[in-house]
Write an enzyme that holds these catalytic residues in place. Structure first.
Site, PDB file in Angstrom:
ATOM      1  N   LYS A   1       0.887  -1.169   0.000  1.00  0.00           N
ATOM      2  CA  LYS A   1       0.000   0.000   0.000  1.00  0.00           C
ATOM      3  C   LYS A   1       0.923   1.217   0.000  1.00  0.00           C
ATOM      4  CE  LYS A   1      -1.644   3.082   2.000  1.00  0.00           C
ATOM      5  NZ  LYS A   1      -1.377   4.490   1.581  1.00  0.00           N
TER       6      LYS A   1
ATOM      7  N   GLU B   1       9.956   1.670  10.599  1.00  0.00           N
ATOM      8  CA  GLU B   1      11.039   2.632  10.366  1.00  0.00           C
ATOM      9  C   GLU B   1      10.397   4.003  10.491  1.00  0.00           C
ATOM     10  OE1 GLU B   1      13.063   5.165   9.379  1.00  0.00           O
ATOM     11  OE2 GLU B   1      13.245   4.544   7.274  1.00  0.00           O
TER      12      GLU B   1
ATOM     13  N   CYS C   1      14.609  10.503   6.180  1.00  0.00           N
ATOM     14  CA  CYS C   1      14.507  10.163   7.607  1.00  0.00           C
ATOM     15  C   CYS C   1      15.881  10.099   8.271  1.00  0.00           C
ATOM     16  CB  CYS C   1      13.752   8.868   7.793  1.00  0.00           C
ATOM     17  SG  CYS C   1      14.229   7.607   6.623  1.00  0.00           S
TER      18      CYS C   1
ATOM     19  N   GLU D   1      11.317  15.692  14.372  1.00  0.00           N
ATOM     20  CA  GLU D   1      11.649  15.512  12.957  1.00  0.00           C
ATOM     21  C   GLU D   1      10.861  16.538  12.133  1.00  0.00           C
ATOM     22  OE1 GLU D   1      10.343  11.862  10.832  1.00  0.00           O
ATOM     23  OE2 GLU D   1      12.448  11.705  10.260  1.00  0.00           O
TER      24      GLU D   1
HETATM   25  P1  NAD Z   1       2.301   8.762   7.435  1.00  0.00           P
HETATM   26  O1  NAD Z   1       2.889   7.960   8.509  1.00  0.00           O
HETATM   27  O2  NAD Z   1       0.932   9.334   7.641  1.00  0.00           O
HETATM   28  O3  NAD Z   1       2.216   7.888   6.085  1.00  0.00           O
HETATM   29  C1  NAD Z   1       3.074   6.815   5.761  1.00  0.00           C
HETATM   30  C2  NAD Z   1       2.254   5.672   5.176  1.00  0.00           C
HETATM   31  O4  NAD Z   1       1.324   5.206   6.153  1.00  0.00           O
HETATM   32  C3  NAD Z   1       1.395   6.064   3.964  1.00  0.00           C
HETATM   33  O5  NAD Z   1       1.336   5.014   3.038  1.00  0.00           O
HETATM   34  C4  NAD Z   1       0.030   6.285   4.587  1.00  0.00           C
HETATM   35  O6  NAD Z   1      -1.024   6.137   3.677  1.00  0.00           O
HETATM   36  C5  NAD Z   1       0.000   5.203   5.633  1.00  0.00           C
HETATM   37  N1  NAD Z   1      -0.941   5.438   6.730  1.00  0.00           N
HETATM   38  C6  NAD Z   1      -1.394   6.620   7.233  1.00  0.00           C
HETATM   39  N2  NAD Z   1      -2.276   6.404   8.219  1.00  0.00           N
HETATM   40  C7  NAD Z   1      -2.390   5.051   8.364  1.00  0.00           C
HETATM   41  C8  NAD Z   1      -3.152   4.207   9.239  1.00  0.00           C
HETATM   42  N3  NAD Z   1      -3.970   4.700  10.159  1.00  0.00           N
HETATM   43  N4  NAD Z   1      -2.996   2.867   9.111  1.00  0.00           N
HETATM   44  C9  NAD Z   1      -2.170   2.346   8.186  1.00  0.00           C
HETATM   45  N5  NAD Z   1      -1.446   3.100   7.333  1.00  0.00           N
HETATM   46  C10 NAD Z   1      -1.546   4.434   7.416  1.00  0.00           C
HETATM   47  O7  NAD Z   1       3.309   9.898   7.085  1.00  0.00           O
HETATM   48  P2  NAD Z   1       2.998  11.298   6.353  1.00  0.00           P
HETATM   49  O8  NAD Z   1       1.756  11.944   6.897  1.00  0.00           O
HETATM   50  O9  NAD Z   1       3.039  11.065   4.914  1.00  0.00           O
HETATM   51  O10 NAD Z   1       4.236  12.157   6.844  1.00  0.00           O
HETATM   52  C11 NAD Z   1       4.180  12.761   8.127  1.00  0.00           C
HETATM   53  C12 NAD Z   1       5.526  12.811   8.774  1.00  0.00           C
HETATM   54  O11 NAD Z   1       6.027  11.480   8.930  1.00  0.00           O
HETATM   55  C13 NAD Z   1       6.607  13.515   7.998  1.00  0.00           C
HETATM   56  O12 NAD Z   1       6.576  14.875   8.154  1.00  0.00           O
HETATM   57  C14 NAD Z   1       7.844  12.885   8.578  1.00  0.00           C
HETATM   58  O13 NAD Z   1       8.207  13.499   9.777  1.00  0.00           O
HETATM   59  C15 NAD Z   1       7.427  11.485   8.842  1.00  0.00           C
HETATM   60  N6  NAD Z   1       7.847  10.592   7.740  1.00  0.00           N
HETATM   61  C16 NAD Z   1       8.880   9.769   7.977  1.00  0.00           C
HETATM   62  C17 NAD Z   1       9.318   8.948   6.963  1.00  0.00           C
HETATM   63  C18 NAD Z   1      10.445   8.009   7.171  1.00  0.00           C
HETATM   64  O14 NAD Z   1      11.081   7.622   6.214  1.00  0.00           O
HETATM   65  N7  NAD Z   1      10.692   7.555   8.369  1.00  0.00           N
HETATM   66  C19 NAD Z   1       8.728   8.979   5.719  1.00  0.00           C
HETATM   67  C20 NAD Z   1       7.656   9.824   5.507  1.00  0.00           C
HETATM   68  C21 NAD Z   1       7.225  10.626   6.546  1.00  0.00           C
END
Ligand code: NAD
Length: 462
Positions: free
Chosen positions: A170, A245, A279, A369
């Site tokens: 996903k 991660e 990250c 972050e």
């Molecule tokens: P997020 O955690 O919301 O999204 C990451 C993934 O999780 C996406 O595929 C999203 O659709 C999915 N997701 C969201 N809610 C979910 C749920 N309830 N159940 C299952 N899956 C779900 O991250 P974001 O909103 O895109 O970014 C927010 C912050 O997260 C960024 O500003 C950053 O600080 C951090 N981030 C970290 C990484 C990393 O590599 N560690 C990557 C992206 C974002």
């Protein structure tokens, strides 16, 4: 604008169960470039069933054959490298060169590394009077973020397939197009139906359904801490394996004998690359107080040079989040040495490369972050002080140490609570385990350690 149909499930593009769509926006000009289906619980269910049905056959496929399919996949990715780079530039906004070398180049290297590992890994070993088998964990649910959209998918899929697992991905809603391209590549590479499946959709709907599905044996998630916690709770409640991660707040420690200009320039480049959406970025630069003013000046000059070469952030939400952090930094008393909250362009989700000086360890910008092109420069008095600051966050994903010689840098790095440290500018290694100490996560990706995450042992005693 292209309206894409279907989900890649069981070896074919199948219509989505519901009518919902997700708009994909080019963050450089704010135009909608495509739509993809918003998958539902039903789509996830069909995909997981397909993955379960394909599992016995793929798990029993000899590793050499799995290796051959991964090598074929790498070749397709190589053949489609330009298309991958253009797609990532369109949906993420990254500059074309970065898209070529990193967003397309790294997944090719990682897929190649797992083609090799699948062929050479010891899936069976002897210990005393036992034979230990390393068997696939089962069906993997992979939930990925947008920051390195193809790399994040490949860093989970390639080792899972090498191990003999089947997968449902996903991808992030902001970057589903390169995920679709990857599904096409999997198909072209002749990977059997059901072994890899793709369901685009919203996190709280499709993502959550995948994490909660009883047919998923291991959930591998990369993204925010908030969602990671939730997924960890779901997985532990269902006694599933989980890999998380969750980002970082890594320290770039410059010890007094180091080549200051090089350490600062490489450090700034590390933070500004991919518009700071990395990250493992070294977003805290730690400098001895005697060299502090010089380092800030060098960092500000290096950041200013980035000016026009930096891409936008992925979305308006992300831009606003980053601007909010910049405002908070100012409000808490940090000094802007470069950049600031204003956008350098009229359109697009841009934020100027920003350097904060006079940052103290307790400030929000030194703890949380930000995920944008924002560097904080902190001062330390001696090595113990530097170590306290370096280790003084809830995260522990990456870091860097610069010193007059390698021995001194390594001695410091041994004391850091973090999963990866680059010594005096050491290069990225796709075979080295990548993952976090503390709240940066659970588990490791890449190389043989990344493969082991997708295996479980069975022992026979003789
Ligand atoms: P997020 O955690 O919301 O999204 C990451 C993934 O999780 C996406 O595929 C999203 O659709 C999915 N997701 C969201 N809610 C979910 C749920 N309830 N159940 C299952 N899956 C779900 O991250 P974001 O909103 O895109 O970014 C927010 C912050 O997260 C960024 O500003 C950053 O600080 C951090 N981030 C970290 C990484 C990393 O590599 N560690 C990557 C992206 C974002």
């Amino acid at each position: 604008m292209k309206a894409h149909d279907g989900m890649y499930i069981d070896g074919a593009w199948r219509p989505a169960a519901g009518p919902g769509v997700i708009e994909v926006v080019n963050p450089a000009d704010e135009q909608v470039i495509a739509t993809v289906p918003a998958g539902t619980v039903e789509d996830i269910d069909v995909a997981v069933r397909a993955a379960r049905a394909a599992l016995p056959g793929w798990a029993a496929t000899p590793p050499a054959e799995r290796a051959a399919r991964l090598a074929a996949l790498r070749d397709v990715l190589v053949a489609r490298q330009d298309e991958i780079a253009e797609t990532v530039t369109a949906e993420l906004g990254s500059p074309p060169k970065l898209s070529q070398t990193v967003h397309a180049g790294v997944p090719i290297a990682v897929t190649g590394s797992y083609a090799e590992l699948a062929a050479t890994y010891a899936f069976e070993e002897r210990t005393g009077n036992s034979t230990v088998l390393h068997e696939p964990v089962g069906v993997v649910g992979a939930i990925t973020p947008w920051n390195y959209p193809l790399h994040q998918i490949v860093a989970k899929t390639a080792p899972a397939l090498a191990a003999g697992c089947t997968v449902v991905v996903k991808p992030a809603e902001d970057t589903p197009l390169v995920a679709r391209l990857f599904a096409e590549a999997v198909h072209e590479a002749g990977i059997p139906a059901g072994v890899f499946n793709l369901v685009t959709g919203l996190g709280p709907v499709a993502g959550q359904a995948l994490a909660e599905h009883p047919g998923v044996d291991l959930v591998s998630f990369t993204g925010s801490t908030a969602v990671g916690r939730r997924i960890g709770a779901i997985a532990s409640g269902m006694v599933k394996k989980v890999a998380l991660e969750l980002g970082g707040k890594s320290a770039n420690v410059i010890l007094p004998g180091a080549d200051l200009a090089r350490a600062v320039n490489v450090g700034v480049a590390n933070v500004m690359s991919n518009s700071g959406q990395t990250c493992s970025a070294w977003t805290r630069m730690l400098v001895h107080h005697d060299q502090y003013d010089e380092a800030v000046e060098l960092a500000a000059a290096a950041a200013a040079k980035y000016g026009d070469r930096i891409g936008p952030l992925v979305s308006a939400t992300q831009r606003d989040r980053v601007r909010g952090y910049i405002a908070k930094g100012v409000a808490e008393g940090a000094r802007l040495a470069a950049g600031g909250p204003d956008s350098p362009h009229e359109r697009g989700y841009y934020v100027s490369p920003t350097v904060f000086a006079d940052v103290t360890p307790g400030m929000t910008i030194a703890q949380e972050e930000i995920f944008g092109p924002v560097l904080s420069v902190l001062r330390y008095t001696d090595e113990d002080d530097a170590l306290r600051i370096a280790n003084g966050t809830v995260y522990g994903l990456a870091g860097a140490v610069w010193a007059a010689d390698e021995t001194e840098a390594v001695a410091f790095a041994r004391r850091m609570e973090t999963g990866q440290v680059d010594i005096n500018g050491g290069r990225f290694n796709p075979l080295a385990p990548f993952g976090g100490y503390k709240q940066s996560g659970v588990g490791r990706e890449l190389g043989a350690h990344g493969l082991a995450e997708y295996l479980q042992t069975k022992s026979f005693q003789f």
